[in-house]
Design a protein around this motif. Structure first.
Motif, mmCIF file in Angstrom:
data_model
loop_
_atom_site.group_PDB
_atom_site.id
_atom_site.type_symbol
_atom_site.label_atom_id
_atom_site.label_comp_id
_atom_site.label_asym_id
_atom_site.label_seq_id
_atom_site.Cartn_x
_atom_site.Cartn_y
_atom_site.Cartn_z
ATOM 1 N N GLN A 145 0.824 -1.214 0.000
ATOM 2 C CA GLN A 145 0.000 0.000 0.000
ATOM 3 C C GLN A 145 0.854 1.259 0.000
ATOM 4 O OE1 GLN A 145 -2.589 -0.491 3.361
ATOM 5 N NE2 GLN A 145 -4.122 -1.665 2.195
ATOM 6 N N SER A 146 2.007 1.182 0.670
ATOM 7 C CA SER A 146 2.896 2.345 0.659
ATOM 8 C C SER A 146 3.516 2.562 -0.729
ATOM 9 C CB SER A 146 4.003 2.165 1.700
ATOM 10 O OG SER A 146 4.817 1.047 1.385
ATOM 11 N N GLN A 147 3.608 1.493 -1.552
ATOM 12 C CA GLN A 147 4.174 1.613 -2.899
ATOM 13 C C GLN A 147 3.137 2.006 -3.944
ATOM 14 O OE1 GLN A 147 6.070 -2.107 -3.798
ATOM 15 N NE2 GLN A 147 7.546 -1.960 -2.094
ATOM 16 N N VAL A 148 1.878 1.991 -3.597
ATOM 17 C CA VAL A 148 0.822 2.284 -4.573
ATOM 18 C C VAL A 148 0.952 3.681 -5.177
ATOM 19 C CG1 VAL A 148 -1.661 2.669 -4.801
ATOM 20 C CG2 VAL A 148 -0.816 0.590 -3.725
ATOM 21 N N PRO A 149 1.135 4.752 -4.400
ATOM 22 C CA PRO A 149 1.235 6.088 -5.024
ATOM 23 C C PRO A 149 2.383 6.191 -6.029
ATOM 24 C CG PRO A 149 0.900 6.273 -2.655
ATOM 25 C CD PRO A 149 1.171 4.845 -2.928
ATOM 26 N N ARG A 150 3.556 5.604 -5.670
ATOM 27 C CA ARG A 150 4.696 5.680 -6.584
ATOM 28 C C ARG A 150 4.420 4.896 -7.867
ATOM 29 N NH1 ARG A 150 9.001 2.456 -7.241
ATOM 30 N NH2 ARG A 150 8.456 1.237 -5.392
#
Length: 285
Positions: free
Chosen positions: A214-219
């Motif tokens: 989930q932390s990698q989703v924006p990138r």
């Protein structure tokens, strides 16, 4: 030895409680009976004592205690007064008259002081005993209340035990029949606890991985938008190339007038189209 059922245990407990129930009124019955037997039928008794013997209640016992204390105080005063008068008259009318010396008065005063001190010590001891008995009575009363609460709980236990036994029987029957297709639900308690612990660890690991993803989703989303932006011109160029190729093919077929195409010209055209498509696919990759 055959184990007793919960119903038998409850029946024994209730019979024990009924047979050994102790109250203040029951404790006072032997005293009341003894007083009634010792009383003279022709002797006048007070209204309070007579009524207390007829119907003994905690309030009547307290009233009796107050009444007898007052009566004892009056009786003691009357007794001392009567004895003093009798001794005084005997001393006067006696032959020879009784003469008391000062030394005898001093000795009697000492005896009186010793008797008073002894009486005071006895009174203190009695007061201490009464206080201790009162504390024990309060403590026993609290224990009795707790026992009554526990008895109520014990009375509810047979029905709960019966429900649990029925539930255990149903579970055993279900396990024997094998109606549950999931073998993990038929494991013993120890293995079930181990399986639960394993599932918890797996869930914790999955939660950790999900949090990382989930932390990698924006990138990743930004990168996807960038790729879409870069792909748009290439897609436009591909569409234009395909349109031009179709137009060229249409013109060539029109120029040939429907006759069989020249193989060499068609080969060159196909090779050019193949080269263009490979370039477009390399750019997309």
């Amino acid at each position: 030895m055959t184990p007793s059922t919960p119903e038998d245990t409850l029946a024994k407990l209730q019979s024990l409680i009924t047979s050994q129930e102790i109250t203040i009124l029951k404790l006072s019955e032997p005293i009341s009976a003894a007083i009634t037997q010792l009383q003279d039928p022709h002797q006048r008794t007070s209204d309070i004592s007579a009524s207390s013997l007829d119907a003994t209640t905690p309030s009547s016992l307290e009233a009796d205690l107050t009444h007898y204390r007052e009566l004892f105080s009056k009786l003691r005063f009357s007794y001392v007064e009567q004895v003093t008068k009798e001794k005084f008259i005997r001393a006067i009318v006696g032959d020879p008259p009784l003469i008391v010396t000062p030394q005898e008065n001093v000795d009697l005063e000492k005896e009186n002081l010793q008797a008073k001190a002894t009486l005071k010590a006895l009174k203190t001891e009695v007061t201490s005993v009464v206080t201790e008995l009162g504390e024990k009575a309060v403590d026993l009363s609290r224990k009795y209340e707790r026992v009554q609460i526990e008895i109520v709980k014990l009375e509810e236990l047979p029905s709960k035990i019966k429900e649990l036994e029925n539930a255990v029987a149903e579970l055993k029957e279900t396990r024997v029949l094998g109606s549950n297709p999931n073998p993990e639900l038929n494991l013993p308690l120890a293995k079930t606890l181990d399986l639960i612990e394993l599932k918890k660890r797996r869930r914790t690991e999955l939660d950790r991985q999900l949090e990382q993803l989930q932390s990698q989703v924006p990138r990743k989303k930004k990168e996807l938008d960038r790729l879409h932006a870069e792909l748009q011109p290439v897609e436009t160029k591909r569409q234009n190339s395909m349109s031009a190729a179709k137009e060229a093919r249409r013109r060539k077929e029109a120029a040939l007038g429907g006759i069989e195409d020249d193989l060499e010209e068609r080969g060159r055209w196909f090779r050019a189209s193949e080269t263009g498509l490979k370039q477009i696919l390399e750019l997309q990759g």
